[in-house]
Design an enzyme around this catalytic site. Structure first.
Site, mmCIF file in Angstrom:
data_model
loop_
_atom_site.group_PDB
_atom_site.id
_atom_site.type_symbol
_atom_site.label_atom_id
_atom_site.label_comp_id
_atom_site.label_asym_id
_atom_site.label_seq_id
_atom_site.Cartn_x
_atom_site.Cartn_y
_atom_site.Cartn_z
ATOM 1 N N LYS A 107 0.824 -1.221 0.000
ATOM 2 C CA LYS A 107 0.000 0.000 0.000
ATOM 3 C C LYS A 107 0.853 1.264 0.000
ATOM 4 C CE LYS A 107 0.349 -1.599 4.403
ATOM 5 N NZ LYS A 107 0.274 -2.930 4.956
ATOM 6 N N VAL A 134 -4.982 -3.624 1.071
ATOM 7 C CA VAL A 134 -5.987 -2.910 1.867
ATOM 8 C C VAL A 134 -6.716 -3.895 2.773
ATOM 9 C CG1 VAL A 134 -7.956 -1.353 1.794
ATOM 10 C CG2 VAL A 134 -6.292 -1.313 -0.059
ATOM 11 N N LYS A 207 -4.167 3.023 2.976
ATOM 12 C CA LYS A 207 -5.270 2.150 2.542
ATOM 13 C C LYS A 207 -6.488 2.978 2.146
ATOM 14 C CE LYS A 207 -3.508 -1.336 5.741
ATOM 15 N NZ LYS A 207 -3.520 -1.790 7.125
HETATM 16 P P1 NAP Z 1 8.366 -8.992 5.832
HETATM 17 O O1 NAP Z 1 7.922 -10.112 6.677
HETATM 18 O O2 NAP Z 1 9.252 -7.958 6.418
HETATM 19 O O3 NAP Z 1 9.058 -9.610 4.549
HETATM 20 C C1 NAP Z 1 9.683 -8.818 3.584
HETATM 21 C C2 NAP Z 1 10.389 -9.729 2.615
HETATM 22 O O4 NAP Z 1 10.976 -8.950 1.581
HETATM 23 C C3 NAP Z 1 11.521 -10.537 3.269
HETATM 24 O O5 NAP Z 1 11.503 -11.846 2.791
HETATM 25 C C4 NAP Z 1 12.776 -9.818 2.801
HETATM 26 O O6 NAP Z 1 13.890 -10.669 2.673
HETATM 27 C C5 NAP Z 1 12.336 -9.329 1.437
HETATM 28 N N1 NAP Z 1 13.111 -8.179 0.996
HETATM 29 C C6 NAP Z 1 13.245 -6.990 1.612
HETATM 30 N N2 NAP Z 1 14.067 -6.201 0.902
HETATM 31 C C7 NAP Z 1 14.441 -6.916 -0.178
HETATM 32 C C8 NAP Z 1 15.298 -6.662 -1.270
HETATM 33 N N3 NAP Z 1 15.937 -5.514 -1.377
HETATM 34 N N4 NAP Z 1 15.475 -7.631 -2.192
HETATM 35 C C9 NAP Z 1 14.838 -8.816 -2.091
HETATM 36 N N5 NAP Z 1 14.018 -9.106 -1.051
HETATM 37 C C10 NAP Z 1 13.833 -8.174 -0.120
HETATM 38 O O7 NAP Z 1 7.113 -8.208 5.206
HETATM 39 P P2 NAP Z 1 5.617 -8.710 5.097
HETATM 40 O O8 NAP Z 1 4.951 -8.505 6.392
HETATM 41 O O9 NAP Z 1 5.595 -10.034 4.467
HETATM 42 O O10 NAP Z 1 5.002 -7.600 4.102
HETATM 43 C C11 NAP Z 1 5.233 -7.659 2.728
HETATM 44 C C12 NAP Z 1 4.314 -6.642 2.057
HETATM 45 O O11 NAP Z 1 2.963 -6.950 2.364
HETATM 46 C C13 NAP Z 1 4.501 -5.194 2.501
HETATM 47 O O12 NAP Z 1 4.242 -4.319 1.441
HETATM 48 C C14 NAP Z 1 3.427 -5.014 3.571
HETATM 49 O O13 NAP Z 1 3.035 -3.678 3.756
HETATM 50 C C15 NAP Z 1 2.328 -5.825 2.959
HETATM 51 N N6 NAP Z 1 1.318 -6.292 3.899
HETATM 52 C C16 NAP Z 1 1.706 -7.038 4.954
HETATM 53 C C17 NAP Z 1 0.749 -7.513 5.833
HETATM 54 C C18 NAP Z 1 1.126 -8.355 7.003
HETATM 55 O O14 NAP Z 1 0.231 -8.760 7.750
HETATM 56 N N7 NAP Z 1 2.380 -8.662 7.225
HETATM 57 C C19 NAP Z 1 -0.597 -7.204 5.613
HETATM 58 C C20 NAP Z 1 -0.967 -6.459 4.495
HETATM 59 C C21 NAP Z 1 0.020 -6.015 3.641
HETATM 60 P P3 NAP Z 1 14.544 -11.444 3.931
HETATM 61 O O15 NAP Z 1 13.475 -12.374 4.439
HETATM 62 O O16 NAP Z 1 15.682 -12.199 3.350
HETATM 63 O O17 NAP Z 1 14.929 -10.387 4.892
HETATM 64 N N1 HSE Z 2 0.363 -2.797 10.255
HETATM 65 C C1 HSE Z 2 -0.897 -3.135 9.638
HETATM 66 C C2 HSE Z 2 -1.980 -3.205 10.698
HETATM 67 C C3 HSE Z 2 -0.851 -4.478 8.938
HETATM 68 O O1 HSE Z 2 -1.678 -3.170 11.892
HETATM 69 O O2 HSE Z 2 -3.135 -3.285 10.331
HETATM 70 C C4 HSE Z 2 -0.400 -4.363 7.531
HETATM 71 O O3 HSE Z 2 -1.327 -3.635 6.773
#
Ligand code: NAP
Ligand code: HSE
Length: 428
Positions: A107, A134, A207
């Site tokens: 987002k 979102v 969002k």
């Molecule tokens: P995360 O757990 O921090 O994972 C990020 C991943 O990206 C890791 O595997 C990391 O590698 C990789 N990465 C970071 N920089 C990189 C680079 N330069 N080159 C290649 N790989 C790279 O993040 P996440 O929670 O999965 O979130 C991912 C996306 O989804 C974000 O945009 C977030 O806003 C969105 N999102 C997340 C959630 C949630 O609940 N987590 C909900 C809605 C949306 P390493 O593992 O090797 O460090």
């Molecule tokens: N940090 C967000 C939340 C999750 O607390 O809702 C990713 O969108």
């Protein structure tokens, strides 16, 4: 065997591993639903030898997400790294330039670069899908883009950050102060790497800006959102609001008015017995209002591995089925630049202030409100210290301008030490 849809997945953190688990455990189900297998050609993350609890042995590895995005054996680039710029944006741009469709949960990137990326995708004949960006597992992008496509959207509102809702509801249920519950949320892994994104309201505003673009056919205008986080909400506000029959929520509201597009993300009071008031812990809720459909309420997990991966997969499956829709539900070139409008609609407000405990003090406050054209609905004074007494006032509907006039007036009375807290009461 029909042609597989081949993915390149960049980012193997919470969401990326969740997506791979679904692909591996539900292979037959996915093929059955779309008529073609969904496969993974290659993956990318920062650290190759990290144990991620999933089997990656069948996939090629790319250190560079841009190289992954442009591989010949990738049909859809799935961006799950995060960050508004840097490798995420570079790889998405490269994927589009190479004619690949894109699915992303990012987002932050779309709130800032959504218009440019949508235009580039359309020029290249590609789609960008972002259901997971979102409110995680809640299919709100689909609801607005598809289910409500025949409606004039009247209003989009909701609780779009689970971390803030967790902090606010946990403060109420435990009576613990903000700082203690914030630390607890940190220990539970709820906070973004930069917690200001959560508690400052920025993540939720990202969002809201994306939903507003779909709802009102306008370019994403994240920078025009009136934004206030939850950092100033005290346990006293939460307790007193509960006493008056309200809950405090970080609430986003977007609506098109005769003056332009109103978008605000700020702490609001909602009736405790309303659907938003009853929303507990890290859950999200979005309320959509269409002129024909009326009010639709969607509730669910706004984050986490399973819910977010589920949303990513719904976009992937749409592409597998051949369903293609413009990024924001209409051609990007047709999205109008919105005229931002300040939220001026009248609403009741909750006021909390410390009042000097001396004769005539309350009368001075009442006079300021009267002179500002504000009528008191309810009022309470609590047990006081030797010198001051906490006073709560719920006003009848009034404008923000009148309220600001009253706040300035309180300061001049000499009986209101400190800054009164003023929180809008939202009708749901
Ligand atoms: P995360 O757990 O921090 O994972 C990020 C991943 O990206 C890791 O595997 C990391 O590698 C990789 N990465 C970071 N920089 C990189 C680079 N330069 N080159 C290649 N790989 C790279 O993040 P996440 O929670 O999965 O979130 C991912 C996306 O989804 C974000 O945009 C977030 O806003 C969105 N999102 C997340 C959630 C949630 O609940 N987590 C909900 C809605 C949306 P390493 O593992 O090797 O460090
Ligand atoms: N940090 C967000 C939340 C999750 O607390 O809702 C990713 O969108």
């Amino acid at each position: 065997m029909s042609t597989p849809l081949r993915l390149g997945i960049a980012g193997l953190g919470t969401v990326g591993t969740g997506v791979i688990k679904i692909i591996q455990t539900h292979a037959a189900l996915l093929t059955g639903r779309t008529g073609r297998p969904v496969t993974v050609s290659a993956v990318s993350a920062r650290t190759r030898d990290k144990d991620r609890g999933i089997d990656l042995s069948g996939y090629d590895w790319e250190d560079d997400p841009v190289a992954l995005a442009t591989r010949d054996d990738v049909d859809v680039f799935v961006e799950l790294m995060g960050g508004s710029d840097g490798p995420a944006k570079a790889a998405v741009e490269a994927a589009i330039a190479a004619g690949k469709d894109v699915v992303t949960a990012n987002k932050a990137m779309l709130a800032i670069h959504g218009q440019a990326l949508a235009e580039a995708a359309e020029a290249a004949g590609c789609v960008i899908r972002f259901e997971a960006a979102v409110t995680g597992g809640i299919p709100v992008v689909k609801a607005l883009t598809e289910g409500l496509a025949g409606n004039q959207t009247l209003r989009v509102m909701g609780v779009m950050n689970g971390t803030c809702n967790y902090i606010l509801t946990r403060m109420e249920s435990t009576g613990l102060p903000y700082e203690t519950v914030f630390d607890e949320a940190d220990r539970l892994g709820y906070l973004e790497a930069d917690p200001t994104l959560d508690v400052g309201g920025i993540d939720a505003a990202h969002k809201l800006s994306l939903l507003a673009a779909i709802a009102f056919g306008t370019r994403v205008a994240f920078d025009k959102i009136e934004l206030e986080g939850i950092e100033r909400i005290s346990i006293d506000d939460i307790r007193h609001a509960a006493d008056m029959g309200f809950r405090i929520k970080l609430l986003g509201v977007a609506q098109m008015t005769g003056r332009g597009l109103e978008q605000r993300m700020s702490p609001c009071l909602v009736p405790a017995d309303s659907p938003l008031g009853r929303l507990e812990n890290a859950m999200n809720m979005v309320v959509l209002e269409g002129d024909s459909a009326g009010q639709i309420v969607l509730q669910g997990a706004g984050a986490g591995e399973g819910p977010t991966a589920s949303a990513v997969m719904s976009d992937v499956l749409d592409i597998a089925r051949g369903f293609r829709v413009s990024t924001f539900g209409r051609p990007a070139s047709g999205l109008e630049r919105p005229v931002p409008a300040k939220a001026t609609a009248a609403a009741p407000y909750y006021l909390r202030m410390e009042l000097d405990d001396k004769p005539g003090a309350l009368a001075k406050v009442a006079t300021v409100l009267g002179e500002s054209g504000i009528s008191i609905d309810r009022m309470r004074q609590y047990r006081h210290s030797d010198t001051t007494a906490p006073v709560l006032i719920v006003t009848h509907r009034t404008t923000r301008d009148a309220l600001d006039h009253a706040l300035a007036g309180f300061a001049a009375t000499g009986v209101v030490p400190g800054s009164p807290v003023a929180i809008r009461i939202e009708s749901v």
